[in-house]
Write an enzyme that holds these catalytic residues in place. Structure first.
Site, short mmCIF file in Angstrom:
data_model
loop_
_atom_site.label_atom_id
_atom_site.label_comp_id
_atom_site.label_asym_id
_atom_site.label_seq_id
_atom_site.Cartn_x
_atom_site.Cartn_y
_atom_site.Cartn_z
N GLN A 52 12.24 33.40 -12.28
CA GLN A 52 12.90 32.36 -11.48
C GLN A 52 12.08 31.97 -10.25
O GLN A 52 12.12 30.82 -9.82
CB GLN A 52 14.29 32.81 -11.06
CG GLN A 52 15.28 32.76 -12.21
CD GLN A 52 16.68 33.08 -11.79
OE1 GLN A 52 16.90 33.62 -10.70
NE2 GLN A 52 17.64 32.77 -12.64
N GLU A 85 0.83 -1.20 0.00
CA GLU A 85 0.00 0.00 0.00
C GLU A 85 0.86 1.26 0.00
O GLU A 85 0.59 2.22 -0.72
CB GLU A 85 -0.91 0.00 1.23
CG GLU A 85 -1.82 1.21 1.31
CD GLU A 85 -2.72 1.18 2.55
OE1 GLU A 85 -2.20 0.83 3.64
OE2 GLU A 85 -3.90 1.50 2.44
N ARG A 92 0.89 32.07 -19.92
CA ARG A 92 0.40 33.22 -19.16
C ARG A 92 1.47 34.32 -19.15
O ARG A 92 2.60 34.07 -18.73
CB ARG A 92 0.08 32.76 -17.73
CG ARG A 92 -0.26 33.84 -16.77
CD ARG A 92 -1.72 34.18 -16.84
NE ARG A 92 -2.06 35.19 -15.84
CZ ARG A 92 -3.11 35.98 -15.95
NH1 ARG A 92 -3.91 35.90 -17.00
NH2 ARG A 92 -3.39 36.86 -15.02
#
Lengths: 394, 248
Positions: free
Chosen positions: A289, A252, A278
């Site tokens: 940066q 798991e 954008r």
């Protein structure tokens, strides 16, 4: 008895094994993309078509030996499948549940049990979930009180389990229960047993929890009220369920790690696409940066955690004790996944919180993986105590 | 009939191509490579013919580096029976590729050579045609529908003016267009089965092929950045802007 480490034909390299699984996974995710999953979530239904396609593509058969109708391979292949799904935006909790519940049956179960409970899950026709956590025991599984009492006809099971993913979808539940009360055993790890229980038994009641996570699988509180379990549904030996339980739990951890890594990559890809287009100040925000470094760091951390995860999975499949590695992999991968989603949130700015951009929607599930199925603090405790040899800290 | 399909290893169609800083080509470092999508369509056609009983044997062929074996394995997972890998680390341009394919065609004597109409790396759209010419065989390019009838094939071609249906005698070379079919997704058991199928590896020299004169690529450059658009209020403004630019 079969082992978990079924080699695929021709002794493939780890890279090749991962690539093969991911190629077949892509066949499913291209037919059932993120939009499909979101639709299932909105309509409150299980992604049954996608699940069946996973069966049809041989992917639900992974980790199940070919002689039992599976596709072979081990936890490494399941990890690759989980990652492949998540990186396409399909983090499928039920796969974790099925994946981990089948491990102890294949490893410690009888041929009859494999044929009855594991084989029908390979096509997706039947579903198996896993129940271990209890409201009053939580992380301390040994403190569980769900009790299976032996009588002439088999066992009678009573108790309650919580956070059981997809219990309403399951045909069977692999339940970890005590066959001897914790007060009556010498060591608290003794006296636990694994049972396959019919999920549709009238003496089982389920109550859905209101969990905030973008997933089609609901979580349940499950009540067992004197549920009759036939003796032939006991997996392995009575009172010695611990090994099977940890096989499940280590598997798991790796599947959760894979889900975190895939989700992280999915989020990062969205962030990069957005950052490249954008441009409120005339040049893409990806050229700043402040954002670029954050995404780059997230990528590096995902890659590092990925190496750890697959290394742990390979070691698990070789039959080595993978506890330390699996725990460290889950710790690192869940953090890396969250960091990547965080980077995607920051990159998308205010739009990140518009649910329609599907960025903030990635956060609850990925963040949950720092807490569930086991919180990262417990993993640090494990590493401190069992890997480094420090005193027990809790 | 025997069907030969040629497939090429190319940069995956989802990859955003980046031109190398010195303009000497595109960056292939760590880039995902896949089978040319048009070749996948050719593969699908061949496998459908096998499923329908029209084809008895499907042979996949590739020319490329050692790693191109991955694409051959994909072709075998599609359902090809065996594969031929002409190994080379050199860049192979259409005429050389056509010479190799023609040689393999002569050796294997298939009824039809299927291949994508073009590869999405250099988009040359020449190899199929050149192979047919070298073999002096009929060619049917840009196929969007193919019907086999005995020693003939009726091929619907996508041409500039619409659709054109031609009949070719077999053996022939057919190149496949986008709308011929939708290639299947590969399932895990097929991927696994493909590992056991035979691949016959050879070099360009083994085939006695002389490399054709190469086109020399002098410079690779990314397409110019698209200028941002302008929003207009209504049709009148649109027309007047277009007039200003001399477009109407």
């Amino acid at each position: 008895m079969a082992t978990a480490a079924q080699q695929l034909p021709g002794e493939q390299s780890t890279e090749q094994r991962i690539r093969d699984v991911k190629e077949a996974t892509r066949g499913v995710t291209e037919q059932y993309p993120r939009e499909y999953l979101l639709k299932c979530i909105a309509e409150g239904r299980f992604p049954e078509d996608c699940w069946r396609a996973l069966g049809e593509f041989g992917l639900l058969g992974l980790s199940i030996p070919e002689e039992h109708g599976g596709s072979g391979g081990g936890v490494l292949e399941m990890t690759a499948l989980m990652e492949g799904l998540a990186e396409a935006g399909i983090p499928m909790l039920f796969l974790i549940v099925t994946g981990l519940a089948r491990v102890p049956i294949v490893k410690h179960g009888t041929l009859d049990q494999i044929q009855r409970f594991v084989q029908p899950t390979v096509s997706g026709e039947k579903k198996l979930c896993f129940a271990i956590t209890e409201p009053n025991a939580g992380t301390n599984s040994f403190a569980m009180t769900t009790l299976a009492t032996r009588d002439a006809e088999g066992y009678v099971l009573s108790g309650q389990k919580v956070f059981i993913s997809g219990a309403d979808e399951a045909d069977w539940i692999l339940v970890v229960a005590r066959t001897t009360k914790v007060s009556d055993v010498e060591h608290r790890s003794e006296g636990m047993s694994l049972f396959v229980v019919d999920a549709k038994d009238p003496n089982i009641r389920m109550q859905a929890l209101n969990i905030q996570a973008e997933a089609p699988e609901k979580q349940f509180l499950v009540f067992f009220d004197e549920v009759r379990v036939p003796a032939e549904n006991l997996v392995g030996e009575e009172g010695r369920g611990l090994a099977g339980m940890f096989d499940s739990l280590n598997a798991e951890r790796l599947l959760v790690a894979a889900m975190s890594l895939g989700t992280g990559d999915y989020a990062l890809k969205k962030a990069v696409d957005y950052a490249n287009t954008r441009a409120p100040f005339g040049k893409p925000i990806g050229s700043y940066q402040a954002l670029q470094h954050r995404m780059a760091l997230a990528k590096a951390e995902l890659e590092a955690a990925r190496l750890m995860t697959y290394s742990a999975a390979a070691s698990f499949d070789r039959g080595e004790s993978a506890g330390g590695q699996a725990n460290m992999a889950k710790l690192l991968a869940s953090r890396a996944g969250t960091q990547a989603v965080e980077a995607a949130l920051q990159t998308h700015g205010g739009y990140a919180f518009d649910r329609d951009y599907d960025v903030v929607t990635l956060w609850p599930l990925v963040r949950l993986m720092e807490i569930a199925p086991i919180n990262n603090e417990m993993l640090l405790n494990y590493v401190g105590q069992h890997v480094l040899g420090l005193p027990k800290s809790y | 009939m025997k069907v030969m399909v040629s497939v090429k290893r190319v940069v995956d169609y989802n990859v955003r191509i980046q031109v190398k800083g010195d303009g000497s080509g595109v960056n292939l470092d760590g880039v995902k490579m896949s089978m040319n999508p048009f070749d996948e369509i050719a593969m699908e056609q061949a496998v459908q013919m096998k499923d329908a009983g029209t084809a008895e044997e499907v042979i996949a062929v590739t020319i490329g580096p050692a790693k191109a074996e991955e694409q051959l394995r994909s072709a075998l997972a599609f359902g090809a029976d065996r594969a031929i890998h002409v190994k080379t680390d050199e860049e192979i341009q259409p005429l050389t590729a056509a010479r190799i394919l023609a040689k393999l065609f002569e050796k294997e004597q298939p009824k039809v050579l299927l291949t994508g109409k073009q590869a999405i790396d250099d988009d040359a759209n020449q190899t199929g045609q050149m192979t047919a010419a070298l073999l002096d065989l009929p060619q049917a390019t840009f196929a969007s529908a193919i019907e086999f009838d005995g020693d003939k094939a009726k091929v619907t071609r996508e041409v500039d003016s619409g659709l054109e249906t031609i009949e070719v005698d077999l053996p022939a070379v057919i190149t496949t267009d986008l709308r011929l079919n939708e290639p299947r997704y590969l399932k895990l058991p097929d991927i696994m089965k493909a590992k056991k199928k035979p691949i016959d590896a050879m070099s360009v020299e083994d085939l006695g092929i002389e490399e054709a004169v190469k086109l020399n690529v002098t410079k690779t450059a990314p397409p110019p950045e698209r200028e941002p658009g302008v929003m207009v209020e209504d049709v009148n403004e649109l027309v007047s802007k277009m007039k200003d630019k001399g477009l109407v």
